[in-house]
Design a protein around this motif. Structure first.
Motif, mmCIF file in Angstrom:
data_model
loop_
_atom_site.group_PDB
_atom_site.id
_atom_site.type_symbol
_atom_site.label_atom_id
_atom_site.label_comp_id
_atom_site.label_asym_id
_atom_site.label_seq_id
_atom_site.Cartn_x
_atom_site.Cartn_y
_atom_site.Cartn_z
ATOM 1 N N PRO A 91 -48.477 -37.414 -68.480
ATOM 2 C CA PRO A 91 -47.991 -38.047 -69.567
ATOM 3 C C PRO A 91 -47.531 -37.453 -71.024
ATOM 4 N N PHE A 92 -47.857 -36.146 -71.795
ATOM 5 C CA PHE A 92 -47.276 -35.577 -72.292
ATOM 6 C C PHE A 92 -46.517 -34.216 -72.144
ATOM 7 N N LEU A 93 -47.133 -33.660 -71.183
ATOM 8 C CA LEU A 93 -46.218 -33.001 -70.847
ATOM 9 C C LEU A 93 -45.191 -33.362 -69.811
ATOM 10 N N GLU A 94 -44.832 -34.908 -69.103
ATOM 11 C CA GLU A 94 -43.658 -35.236 -68.929
ATOM 12 C C GLU A 94 -42.901 -35.351 -70.489
ATOM 13 N N ASP A 95 -43.054 -36.176 -71.713
ATOM 14 C CA ASP A 95 -42.871 -35.795 -72.777
ATOM 15 C C ASP A 95 -41.856 -34.780 -73.243
ATOM 16 N N LEU A 96 -42.683 -33.313 -72.564
ATOM 17 C CA LEU A 96 -42.408 -31.975 -73.140
ATOM 18 C C LEU A 96 -41.040 -31.698 -72.331
ATOM 19 N N TYR A 97 -40.936 -32.278 -71.156
ATOM 20 C CA TYR A 97 -39.989 -32.099 -70.117
ATOM 21 C C TYR A 97 -38.537 -32.381 -70.255
ATOM 22 N N GLU A 98 -39.137 -33.691 -71.013
ATOM 23 C CA GLU A 98 -37.774 -34.960 -71.627
ATOM 24 C C GLU A 98 -37.305 -34.694 -72.743
ATOM 25 N N ALA A 99 -38.122 -33.681 -73.128
ATOM 26 C CA ALA A 99 -37.040 -33.416 -74.829
ATOM 27 C C ALA A 99 -36.685 -32.048 -74.546
ATOM 28 N N THR A 100 -36.801 -31.138 -73.419
ATOM 29 C CA THR A 100 -36.709 -29.373 -73.229
ATOM 30 C C THR A 100 -35.843 -29.750 -71.759
ATOM 31 N N HIS A 101 -36.424 -30.287 -71.307
ATOM 32 C CA HIS A 101 -35.695 -30.188 -69.448
ATOM 33 C C HIS A 101 -35.301 -28.275 -69.189
ATOM 34 N N GLN A 102 -36.914 -28.186 -69.690
ATOM 35 C CA GLN A 102 -37.335 -26.597 -69.653
ATOM 36 C C GLN A 102 -38.143 -26.142 -68.420
ATOM 37 N N ASN A 103 -39.489 -25.546 -68.482
ATOM 38 C CA ASN A 103 -40.625 -25.558 -68.294
ATOM 39 C C ASN A 103 -42.159 -25.572 -68.355
ATOM 40 N N VAL A 104 -42.251 -26.443 -68.023
ATOM 41 C CA VAL A 104 -43.170 -27.091 -69.144
ATOM 42 C C VAL A 104 -44.850 -26.768 -68.401
ATOM 43 N N GLN A 105 -45.592 -26.538 -68.935
ATOM 44 C CA GLN A 105 -46.696 -25.571 -67.905
ATOM 45 C C GLN A 105 -47.967 -26.200 -68.757
ATOM 46 N N LEU A 106 -49.096 -26.320 -67.739
ATOM 47 C CA LEU A 106 -50.514 -26.145 -68.199
ATOM 48 C C LEU A 106 -51.570 -24.812 -67.795
ATOM 49 N N ALA A 107 -52.803 -24.234 -68.583
ATOM 50 C CA ALA A 107 -53.048 -23.536 -67.710
ATOM 51 C C ALA A 107 -54.527 -23.512 -68.433
ATOM 52 N N VAL A 108 -55.047 -23.488 -67.952
ATOM 53 C CA VAL A 108 -56.985 -22.754 -68.326
ATOM 54 C C VAL A 108 -57.012 -21.283 -68.251
ATOM 55 N N LEU A 109 -58.165 -20.842 -69.185
ATOM 56 C CA LEU A 109 -58.815 -19.405 -69.302
ATOM 57 C C LEU A 109 -59.309 -19.158 -67.483
ATOM 58 N N GLY A 111 -61.833 -16.391 -66.509
ATOM 59 C CA GLY A 111 -61.898 -14.664 -66.456
ATOM 60 C C GLY A 111 -60.985 -14.489 -67.716
ATOM 61 N N ALA A 112 -60.774 -13.123 -66.966
ATOM 62 C CA ALA A 112 -59.625 -12.499 -68.119
ATOM 63 C C ALA A 112 -58.270 -12.798 -67.434
ATOM 64 N N GLU A 113 -58.502 -13.911 -66.846
ATOM 65 C CA GLU A 113 -56.553 -14.312 -66.386
ATOM 66 C C GLU A 113 -56.485 -16.078 -67.143
ATOM 67 N N VAL A 114 -55.739 -15.886 -66.626
ATOM 68 C CA VAL A 114 -54.708 -17.365 -66.699
ATOM 69 C C VAL A 114 -54.494 -17.899 -65.407
ATOM 70 N N VAL A 115 -54.563 -19.691 -65.392
ATOM 71 C CA VAL A 115 -54.722 -20.159 -63.900
ATOM 72 C C VAL A 115 -54.036 -20.654 -64.237
ATOM 73 N N TYR A 116 -52.889 -21.478 -63.555
ATOM 74 C CA TYR A 116 -51.772 -22.406 -64.072
ATOM 75 C C TYR A 116 -52.157 -24.233 -63.515
ATOM 76 N N LEU A 117 -52.600 -24.564 -63.497
ATOM 77 C CA LEU A 117 -53.350 -26.790 -63.261
ATOM 78 C C LEU A 117 -51.325 -26.704 -62.763
ATOM 79 N N GLU A 118 -50.572 -27.117 -64.107
ATOM 80 C CA GLU A 118 -49.386 -28.072 -63.923
ATOM 81 C C GLU A 118 -48.158 -26.929 -63.511
ATOM 82 N N ARG A 119 -47.007 -27.333 -63.770
ATOM 83 C CA ARG A 119 -45.500 -26.862 -64.364
ATOM 84 C C ARG A 119 -45.120 -27.765 -64.249
ATOM 85 N N LEU A 120 -43.749 -27.969 -65.086
ATOM 86 C CA LEU A 120 -42.742 -28.941 -65.132
ATOM 87 C C LEU A 120 -41.592 -28.114 -64.777
ATOM 88 N N SER A 121 -40.432 -28.034 -64.326
ATOM 89 C CA SER A 121 -39.302 -27.529 -64.318
ATOM 90 C C SER A 121 -38.110 -28.104 -63.782
#
Length: 263
Positions: A91-109, A111-121
């Motif tokens: 719900p918060f990612l969708e609100d952020l997307y509606e405010a920007t209409h750009q790429n909104v991403q959710l990620a976690v750590l 090891g030594a990398e970031v893994v993307y769980l969601e992306r709205l674009s």
């Protein structure tokens, strides 16, 4: 493939080699390609791939090409940082997307990398190379800088001791520079990554806290770098991150952040 040279790979290792042969650049493979990329004999690859197809871990089309099956997605969704975190954040990612209409991403750590769980674009959003399930280095991404800034000391030292891959002329290249940036992230409560992965893209990221008030994820918005003042995006990104954190049960860190923003 990371095998112990003192013994042959186990069956489990061979299966993981087969699954690890698929990448975002090569999601569909022939049997010979699968064999070569997994580093296994053709006969072994044929047998393992057949068993994986029967279990739904792989799919085989009419031309005999293999791709990852839906069963693996079902299993992956059970990961601790998987479905529950994504559902709380949406719900918060969708609100952020509606405010920007750009790429909104959710990620976690991881090891030594970031893994993307969601992306709205959106169709007009700036191009990014991140994808759901994909990985990128911590030092070159907004979400990665946030996660690394709040990671345990041993994780930070591990990353600081690694060669920092250069993507553009703006990518952080030294451990000293990275230390300074991480200190800024902790002090300011957000990260800005300007043109580090791709020169036309700029990201603003903030931390998501869990019930124990530790950082469990990071969110970001990625926008065109040209003509963008990143500070105008910080309030919206941090508000979305706090909303997700509240949903996850965070308390202490949110109070500290709110106090800092009002003084």
């Amino acid at each position: 493939m990371r095998h112990n040279a003192q013994r042959p790979p186990s069956v489990v290792e061979r299966v993981l080699d087969v699954l690890g042969a698929f990448t975002s650049e090569r999601p569909v493979l022939t049997l010979s390609e699968l064999s070569r990329r997994a580093g296994l004999p053709l006969s072994t690859t044929h047998r393992l791939a057949g068993e994986l197809v029967r279990r739904g871990a792989l799919q085989r089309d009419e031309q005999g090409h293999f791709r990852v099956g839906l069963w693996l997605w079902e299993v992956a969704s059970l990961a601790p940082h998987g479905a529950q975190l994504r559902e709380s954040a949406m719900p918060f990612l969708e609100d952020l997307y509606e405010a920007t209409h750009q790429n909104v991403q959710l990620a976690v750590l991881d090891g030594a990398e970031v893994v993307y769980l969601e992306r709205l674009s959106g169709r007009r959003a700036v191009n990014v190379i991140s994808r759901v399930g994909g990985r990128l280095p911590l030092h070159a991404t907004g979400v990665g800088l946030v996660l690394l800034a709040h990671a345990p000391a041993e994780v930070q030292e591990q990353v600081l001791g690694l060669p920092l891959k250069r993507y553009t002329s703006k990518t952080i290249r030294s451990a000293e520079q990275l230390r300074r940036v991480l200190a800024d992230v902790r002090r300011n409560g957000y990260a800005v990554s300007d043109g580090q992965i791709e020169l036309p893209a700029l990201s603003v990221a903030a931390a998501v806290h869990g019930a124990s008030d530790t950082v469990v994820a990071s969110i970001s918005v990625v926008v065109p770098a040209e003509g963008t003042d990143p500070l105008t995006l910080v309030p919206a990104v941090r508000a979305a991150a706090r909303g997700i954190s509240r949903t996850l049960g965070a308390t202490l860190r949110l109070s500290e952040d709110a106090h800092r923003e009002t003084h």
